[in-house]
Design a protein around this motif. Structure first.
Motif, mmCIF file in Angstrom:
data_model
loop_
_atom_site.group_PDB
_atom_site.id
_atom_site.type_symbol
_atom_site.label_atom_id
_atom_site.label_comp_id
_atom_site.label_asym_id
_atom_site.label_seq_id
_atom_site.Cartn_x
_atom_site.Cartn_y
_atom_site.Cartn_z
ATOM 1 N N GLU B 252 0.830 -1.204 0.000
ATOM 2 C CA GLU B 252 0.000 0.000 0.000
ATOM 3 C C GLU B 252 0.866 1.257 0.000
ATOM 4 O O GLU B 252 0.574 2.218 -0.703
ATOM 5 C CB GLU B 252 -0.900 0.015 1.241
ATOM 6 C CG GLU B 252 -2.021 -0.990 1.168
ATOM 7 C CD GLU B 252 -3.294 -0.452 1.766
ATOM 8 O OE1 GLU B 252 -3.197 0.192 2.834
ATOM 9 O OE2 GLU B 252 -4.366 -0.662 1.175
ATOM 10 N N LEU B 253 1.915 1.243 0.802
ATOM 11 C CA LEU B 253 2.817 2.401 0.872
ATOM 12 C C LEU B 253 3.394 2.679 -0.515
ATOM 13 O O LEU B 253 3.412 3.815 -0.990
ATOM 14 C CB LEU B 253 3.942 2.120 1.876
ATOM 15 C CG LEU B 253 5.068 3.146 1.917
ATOM 16 C CD1 LEU B 253 4.545 4.489 2.405
ATOM 17 C CD2 LEU B 253 6.205 2.672 2.812
ATOM 18 N N PHE B 254 3.837 1.608 -1.183
ATOM 19 C CA PHE B 254 4.438 1.788 -2.504
ATOM 20 C C PHE B 254 3.433 2.337 -3.504
ATOM 21 O O PHE B 254 3.756 3.193 -4.314
ATOM 22 C CB PHE B 254 5.040 0.456 -2.990
ATOM 23 C CG PHE B 254 6.470 0.307 -2.602
ATOM 24 C CD1 PHE B 254 6.854 0.484 -1.288
ATOM 25 C CD2 PHE B 254 7.439 0.018 -3.551
ATOM 26 C CE1 PHE B 254 8.184 0.365 -0.918
ATOM 27 C CE2 PHE B 254 8.776 -0.105 -3.192
ATOM 28 C CZ PHE B 254 9.142 0.072 -1.879
ATOM 29 N N GLU B 255 2.208 1.829 -3.440
ATOM 30 C CA GLU B 255 1.205 2.302 -4.391
ATOM 31 C C GLU B 255 0.885 3.767 -4.149
ATOM 32 O O GLU B 255 0.709 4.549 -5.074
ATOM 33 C CB GLU B 255 -0.064 1.456 -4.309
ATOM 34 C CG GLU B 255 0.101 0.038 -4.822
ATOM 35 C CD GLU B 255 0.773 -0.047 -6.190
ATOM 36 O OE1 GLU B 255 0.340 0.680 -7.118
ATOM 37 O OE2 GLU B 255 1.740 -0.820 -6.326
ATOM 38 N N LEU B 256 0.840 4.140 -2.857
ATOM 39 C CA LEU B 256 0.574 5.533 -2.495
ATOM 40 C C LEU B 256 1.658 6.433 -3.083
ATOM 41 O O LEU B 256 1.380 7.493 -3.654
ATOM 42 C CB LEU B 256 0.564 5.650 -0.963
ATOM 43 C CG LEU B 256 -0.284 6.748 -0.348
ATOM 44 C CD1 LEU B 256 -1.753 6.443 -0.611
ATOM 45 C CD2 LEU B 256 -0.058 6.792 1.166
ATOM 46 N N LEU B 257 2.902 6.013 -2.962
ATOM 47 C CA LEU B 257 4.020 6.803 -3.472
ATOM 48 C C LEU B 257 4.023 6.817 -5.000
ATOM 49 O O LEU B 257 4.305 7.838 -5.625
ATOM 50 C CB LEU B 257 5.353 6.255 -2.939
ATOM 51 C CG LEU B 257 5.582 6.471 -1.437
ATOM 52 C CD1 LEU B 257 6.774 5.658 -0.958
ATOM 53 C CD2 LEU B 257 5.779 7.944 -1.112
ATOM 54 N N ARG B 258 3.666 5.681 -5.593
ATOM 55 C CA ARG B 258 3.607 5.624 -7.068
ATOM 56 C C ARG B 258 2.554 6.570 -7.614
ATOM 57 O O ARG B 258 2.757 7.231 -8.627
ATOM 58 C CB ARG B 258 3.305 4.193 -7.524
ATOM 59 C CG ARG B 258 4.539 3.312 -7.610
ATOM 60 C CD ARG B 258 4.150 1.856 -7.671
ATOM 61 N NE ARG B 258 3.208 1.583 -8.771
ATOM 62 C CZ ARG B 258 3.609 1.311 -10.013
ATOM 63 N NH1 ARG B 258 4.883 1.241 -10.298
ATOM 64 N NH2 ARG B 258 2.725 1.084 -10.956
ATOM 65 N N ALA B 277 14.355 -1.170 -2.516
ATOM 66 C CA ALA B 277 13.857 -0.272 -3.562
ATOM 67 C C ALA B 277 13.841 1.174 -3.078
ATOM 68 O O ALA B 277 14.277 2.084 -3.797
ATOM 69 C CB ALA B 277 12.458 -0.709 -3.978
ATOM 70 N N LEU B 278 13.363 1.399 -1.860
ATOM 71 C CA LEU B 278 13.304 2.763 -1.327
ATOM 72 C C LEU B 278 14.699 3.313 -1.095
ATOM 73 O O LEU B 278 14.980 4.472 -1.393
ATOM 74 C CB LEU B 278 12.527 2.788 -0.009
ATOM 75 C CG LEU B 278 11.005 2.853 -0.119
ATOM 76 C CD1 LEU B 278 10.399 2.776 1.263
ATOM 77 C CD2 LEU B 278 10.563 4.125 -0.818
ATOM 78 N N ILE C 275 8.779 9.701 3.733
ATOM 79 C CA ILE C 275 9.623 9.391 2.577
ATOM 80 C C ILE C 275 9.639 10.576 1.616
ATOM 81 O O ILE C 275 10.677 10.943 1.077
ATOM 82 C CB ILE C 275 9.144 8.093 1.897
ATOM 83 C CG1 ILE C 275 9.573 6.914 2.776
ATOM 84 C CG2 ILE C 275 9.731 7.950 0.500
ATOM 85 C CD1 ILE C 275 8.872 5.636 2.499
ATOM 86 N N LYS C 276 8.492 11.231 1.477
ATOM 87 C CA LYS C 276 8.449 12.421 0.614
ATOM 88 C C LYS C 276 9.358 13.511 1.176
ATOM 89 O O LYS C 276 10.046 14.199 0.447
ATOM 90 C CB LYS C 276 7.006 12.924 0.494
ATOM 91 C CG LYS C 276 6.224 12.181 -0.575
ATOM 92 C CD LYS C 276 4.871 12.810 -0.819
ATOM 93 C CE LYS C 276 3.817 12.110 -0.006
ATOM 94 N NZ LYS C 276 2.522 12.744 -0.058
ATOM 95 N N ARG C 277 9.330 13.654 2.487
ATOM 96 C CA ARG C 277 10.144 14.679 3.129
ATOM 97 C C ARG C 277 11.633 14.420 2.854
ATOM 98 O O ARG C 277 12.367 15.318 2.453
ATOM 99 C CB ARG C 277 9.900 14.672 4.638
ATOM 100 C CG ARG C 277 10.618 15.782 5.406
ATOM 101 C CD ARG C 277 10.424 15.621 6.902
ATOM 102 N NE ARG C 277 11.164 14.487 7.458
ATOM 103 C CZ ARG C 277 12.460 14.500 7.745
ATOM 104 N NH1 ARG C 277 13.174 15.577 7.531
ATOM 105 N NH2 ARG C 277 13.048 13.441 8.249
ATOM 106 N N VAL C 278 12.022 13.163 3.039
ATOM 107 C CA VAL C 278 13.425 12.821 2.820
ATOM 108 C C VAL C 278 13.776 13.009 1.353
ATOM 109 O O VAL C 278 14.828 13.524 1.012
ATOM 110 C CB VAL C 278 13.697 11.379 3.291
ATOM 111 C CG1 VAL C 278 15.103 10.955 2.908
ATOM 112 C CG2 VAL C 278 13.504 11.271 4.786
ATOM 113 N N TYR C 279 12.833 12.620 0.500
ATOM 114 C CA TYR C 279 13.096 12.709 -0.934
ATOM 115 C C TYR C 279 13.252 14.163 -1.362
ATOM 116 O O TYR C 279 14.111 14.498 -2.162
ATOM 117 C CB TYR C 279 11.958 12.052 -1.712
ATOM 118 C CG TYR C 279 12.249 11.946 -3.183
ATOM 119 C CD1 TYR C 279 13.037 10.911 -3.671
ATOM 120 C CD2 TYR C 279 11.760 12.890 -4.074
ATOM 121 C CE1 TYR C 279 13.326 10.809 -5.006
ATOM 122 C CE2 TYR C 279 12.044 12.798 -5.425
ATOM 123 C CZ TYR C 279 12.831 11.750 -5.888
ATOM 124 O OH TYR C 279 13.130 11.654 -7.224
#
Lengths: 244, 292, 327
Positions: B252-258, B277-278, C275-279
């Motif tokens: 879910e986290l990956f899909e949210l980021l995608r 991957a992250l 993760i967005k913050r770090v990115y």
């Protein structure tokens, strides 16, 4: 087999009268307990709840018996002694009975108990009594008693946490107040019964037909040993009680 | 040897209305699928999606109102071979306390084989083997109520294995268990699947468990909504949500980021894989995140 | 509002018999009014026993439990039960009335509440668990598993307890049902300021809902603190048979390479933000420039966890500094 032996044992306990036969029975039950690997302390502990009843019986007996034979006999102390002896006998009887019973239930699983019962009742099959089914029902009932007790306790507390009151009002009202516990208990029991039936059916259970047993209940050497011990015991008992 | 352990063709099922008249709601609505020998299949879906009805259909506890179900090539409607079907489709249920019959583990495991009418020696051998498979050789004489929840389910699985089934069907068998017991049961299932080639059909609400399967079937409204590898199925996060289930948290986290435009692979399931991957994305270089 | 304090509380089942079993050992814990406390632990760790003390069903074998500084008897057991609403495991098993309305209102029957007020309270309780009024006249036995459970919880909430104690309220439900129940409870808590005590072994729920967590193992508290403190206390958690949420485990792994990342996060949404913050901070500094740039960010693009020696200076320094300025 065990059921029969236990029955014989209990009859003997009730018939016992002489000191020596008591001694014999005690020795027997202690050895039996040792053979079965049950520490005697265990059954003594099991007796604890009965201690009060026992003491009460002792006291009552002492008084009653001494009252009964008060007249005619000049020797007061002997009367007291008789009462005490009688009560000790009763206590011993209780002890022996309980040891015997707990020996049976703690060394025999409910299922084999039921198998035994089923075997004993087999003659009834001729009269189209569904012996196997009845025995199964009894075994299942036995198994679910603790589960249901636990459930009843839980539901009782759950309703109490909704501030249900169980202990006030007249008897009729009180009976009415059991409904919140009884209804869920029955619903739960039926649900469990249904689940169990489904589980049994899915494991190919179809009544007695075509069913075999992992352990055949047969007259094994241990059984004949037990039986002969019991016979000897009975014989010795009869000797002491009636011949001597 | 029949390769297809389970085969269904357009299976429909309706519960009878409460008054005994007329069909009630359709619990299953046209299910056609096949499961091959040795597969490890997870079946997921919300309440009322038809998972449990489907499982009971496989065990001939229910008979389809339309279509046909074959277990090891035998049709479940075949009354003559009903007991063979039940033997081949071994079921383990949610609540261990209401499926245990025996007073000792051994007695309980023997219950199934006894019902098959086997010789005492054969029963004994099967009980011994089954207990060995689940790692409970030592517990044969233990009364089941003294076991922990996880070991009770192990004993139940042994009880089914002793009947030599073609597949193990677990109907939410982990739902009431704590994390340690769940892990324990999953490891056991994976091992039996790998070492014995046992077909496993695991019905569960736990997506992390489903992610460990070879194949995931998502049911909704009595139909098969999605069917594929965990990677394929769980990459469709928004579709899953419509169907009343969700993907594993990491997925879910990956899909949210995608969705927000990050260049990440889809259908990532495990923590290690996700960390690699992250880490690559955030550090700009490959980094081994596997724990030593 | 009620504050509950447990001091050195221990409890033994069937004390003095051969079946004696210690279920709780020396528990010291304060539950402040309005907190959301999570009680974590495997089956048999003592969660249920602890919860039963909170509403006075069990009395400690040793130690004590006080409510606003007073023992159970000073409040009266019945009165206390009304103020501390305990929702048992599988509460749907306690439903018994013909209609949902009657079942929810059951607890009010002896409380001297007028019919109008009772109706109002039932409606509120139903709303608090997110069910519609159309259910009120239906039989509770015809509802789905999740609905039944919510009706049963409403039956406790109708008493307006100041502390709501829930024993594994989501066990056995499907994913949607699990989320809904706790979302409604969290919302109700925000609205009414009720204290919530939640026992569960689901660490994802702890991360999402709890403010404070105690971890039980064999009847003792092995770890306590905010969820992130507890998750970081990996050794204690592991010894209790539990694991941090998967997202936390992911963040912990990332932390090895990205020391700046917050590894106490347990939910998907927070992790995405982090993760967005770090990115976003990517390319704005390098370890060589004292690890952190003015932004407090790490240059994640060129990040290397090994210490940087002076020999690196000429090879990459300039380019990186550019990257930093462009940020």
């Amino acid at each position: 087999m065990k059921i029969l032996l236990a029955a014989v044992f209990m009859t003997l306990v009730f018939l016992a009268d002489a000191y020596s036969s008591f001694l014999l029975l005690i020795v027997f039950s202690v050895t039996a307990a040792c053979v079965a690997g049950r520490p005697l302390g265990h059954s003594v502990k099991g007796l604890k709840p009965f201690l009060f009843i026992t003491l009460f019986t002792v006291a009552l007996n002492t008084v009653a018996v001494s009252g009964m034979s008060q007249d005619g006999s000049g020797c007061f102390s002997s009367v007291i002694r008789e009462g005490v002896v009688l009560s000790i006998q009763i206590v011993l009887r209780l002890f022996l009975l309980l040891t015997g019973a707990s020996l049976l239930t703690s060394t025999t699983t409910p299922v084999s108990l039921m198998d035994g019962l089923e075997a004993m009742l087999k003659p009834l099959k001729r009269f189209h009594v569904p012996v196997h089914e009845a025995a199964t029902v009894m075994a299942m009932a036995l198994r679910f008693i603790p589960v249901l007790l636990e459930e009843a306790e839980r539901i009782y507390q759950a309703q109490a946490s909704r501030s249900a009151v169980f202990d006030s009002g007249n008897p009729l009202k009180r009976a009415g107040r059991c409904v919140p516990v009884l209804v869920p208990l029955f619903v739960g029991a039926f649900r469990r019964a249904d689940e169990l039936a489904t589980a049994m059916e899915s494991r190919c259970y179809r009544g007695s037909g075509g069913r075999t047993r992992m352990r055949r209940l047969s007259f094994s050497r241990a059984d004949s040993l037990c039986a002969s011990t019991m016979l000897t015991l009975t014989a010795a008992f009869v000797c002491i009680e009636y011949v001597m | 040897m029949v390769r297809k352990v389970v085969e269904t063709h357009g299976v429909e099922f309706s519960y009878v209305g409460r008054d005994g008249s007329g069909p009630g709601t359709k619990a299953l609505d046209g299910i056609s699928l096949s499961i091959e020998k040795g597969e490890f299949v997870a079946v997921v879906g919300g309440n009322g999606s038809g998972k449990t009805t489907f499982a009971r259909m496989l065990n001939a506890l229910f008979e389809p109102t339309a279509g046909a179900v074959f277990i090891g090539g035998i049709e479940t409607k075949d009354k003559e071979r009903l007991w063979e079907v039940r033997r081949l489709a071994g079921m383990v249920f949610q609540n261990p306390d209401s499926q245990i019959v025996g007073a000792t583990v051994e007695e309980d495991v023997a219950f199934g084989p006894e019902n098959l009418g086997l010789e005492p020696e054969e029963i004994r051998r099967r009980v011994r083997d089954a207990l060995r498979h689940v790692g409970m050789e030592e517990d044969g004489d233990t009364p089941p109520h003294l076991l922990s929840g996880g070991r009770k389910q192990r004993a139940a699985i042994a009880g089914v294995i002793a009947m030599k089934p073609a597949c193990l069907i677990l109907d939410e068998a982990t739902a009431l268990q704590d994390p340690v017991a769940r892990k324990d049961i999953m490891e056991l299932l994976r091992r039996i699947n790998r070492e014995e080639g046992m077909t496993v059909i695991h019905i569960t609400h736990d997506m992390e468990e489903a992610a460990l399967a070879d194949r995931v079937i998502v049911m909704a409204g009595g139909q098969v909504a999605l069917d594929g590898t965990p990677r394929e199925v769980f990459s469709r996060v928004s579709r899953l949500r419509e169907l009343g289930v969700h993907a594993p948290y990491v997925t879910e986290l990956f899909e949210l980021l995608r969705e927000e435009g990050f260049e990440l692979p889809s259908g990532v399931l495990g923590v290690d894989e996700a960390a690699s991957a992250l880490g690559r994305m955030l550090t700009g270089r490959g980094y081994a995140f596997h724990t030593p | 509002m009620l504050s509950i304090r447990l001091e050195n509380l221990s409890f033994c089942y069937q004390q003095g018999t051969p079946f004696e079993k210690t279920a709780l050992r020396n528990i010291t814990l304060t539950i402040e009014p309005g907190t959301f406390l999570g009680v974590a632990g495997l089956s048999g760790a003592g969660k249920t026993t602890l919860l039963r003390h909170l509403s006075g069903f069990l009395r400690p074998t040793s130690g004590r439990i006080t409510f606003d500084g007073l023992p159970v008897d000073a409040h009266g057991a019945r009165d206390l039960r009304r103020r501390v609403g305990l929702v048992f495991q599988h509460p749907e098993d306690q439903l018994f009335e013909e209609t949902v309305y009657k079942d929810i209102a059951f607890g009010l029957s002896g409380a001297g509440v007028s019919p109008e007020e009772a109706a109002e309270r039932v409606r509120e309780a139903l709303e608090a668990v997110g069910l519609g009024e159309e259910l009120l006249e239906r039989s509770p036995f015809g509802l789905s598993g999740g609905e039944k459970r919510r009706v049963a919880i409403a039956g406790v909430m109708v008493m307006k307890p100041s502390v709501l104690v829930l024993d594994e309220p989501s066990v056995g439900l499907d994913p949607r049902g699990r989320g809904e129940i706790l979302d409604h409870i969290a919302r109700m808590r925000r609205k009414r300021g009720v204290t919530v005590v939640l026992a569960t072994h689901d660490m994802e729920q702890m991360a999402r809902y709890a403010e404070k967590v105690v971890v039980l193992k064999g009847g003792s508290i092995v770890s306590e603190g905010t969820p992130r403190e507890v998750f970081r206390d990996a050794g204690a958690l592991e010894s209790a048979g539990l694991e941090p949420p998967r997202i936390t485990r992911l963040m912990m792994k990332l932390k090895k390479a990205l020391p700046d990342i917050d590894d106490g996060i347990g939910t998907v949404e927070e992790a995405a933000e982090e993760i967005k913050r770090v990115y976003r901070g990517k390319g704005c500094g390098w370890r060589r420039h004292d690890t952190r740039h003015a932004h407090g960010q790490i240059c994640s693009r060129q990040f290397d966890s090994s210490p940087v020696g002076p020999e690196d200076e000429d090879t990459a320094g300039g380019r990186l500094y550019d990257a930093c300025i462009s940020c």
